[in-house]
Scaffold this motif. Structure first.
Motif: not given
Length: 173
Positions: A28-30, A67-73
């Motif tokens: 994951a990236e901020i 986390i890569k592609s898709g919705p953020s957390i």
């Protein structure tokens, strides 16, 4: 017009610890902090109304991760949380999210090394998802939330009644 899911939100005991786990387990990236710890907490009548925040509680930190592609957390850290257990499958409401993985064994090992606990060994998927090398496994993050690891490289046997195929993250090289 709806475009799709933008993000999912989850409350964690410590955003820094949750961030470390999600970075170690899933790269994951901020993105950014919405509410920084040094800011005045989000509290009071307006926050209670807008966010359904219980009376007397405060949001002290909020962070978006990708986390890569898709919705953020979106992670929330709330002071004076009155919960002792995270929502589970037998509770109403959102109870887990799934990460599509290319190498199930490696992903399961990273999850455990990062501090998560798998509930079982990776296993074949069920029903229309049970096809070839498709597999999944649920685990618990260090704070108890459910996270699923899933892979369906051999596709889904969609029934004739399907109105749409499920979204799957694109492969990253």
């Amino acid at each position: 017009m709806n475009r799709g899911i933008d993000h999912i939100g989850m409350t964690v005991p410590s955003i820094e610890e949750a961030t470390t786990f999600l970075k170690d387990a899933f790269h994951a990236e901020i993105c950014y902090d919405v509410q920084r710890p040094e800011d005045e907490p989000m509290e009071g009548e307006e926050a209670e109304q807008q966010l359904d925040l219980p009376d007397g509680q405060q949001i002290i930190h909020m962070r978006l991760l990708q986390i890569k592609s898709g919705p953020s957390i979106e992670l929330f850290q709330v002071a004076r949380v009155n919960e002792t257990e995270p929502t589970g499958i037998s509770s109403y409401g959102l109870h887990h999210f799934a990460i599509y993985v290319d190498d199930m064994q490696e992903a399961a090992q990273r999850f455990e090394r990062a501090g998560g606990q798998l509930l079982s060994k990776p296993h074949p998927l069920a029903g229309v998802e049970d096809n070839g090398d498709n597999q999944g496994v649920y685990g618990k993050a260090p704070w108890g939330s459910l996270i699923e690891l899933i892979a369906y490289p051999d596709g889904i046997d969609y029934p004739a009644s399907s109105e749409q195929e499920r979204w799957t993250p694109a492969e990253h090289k």
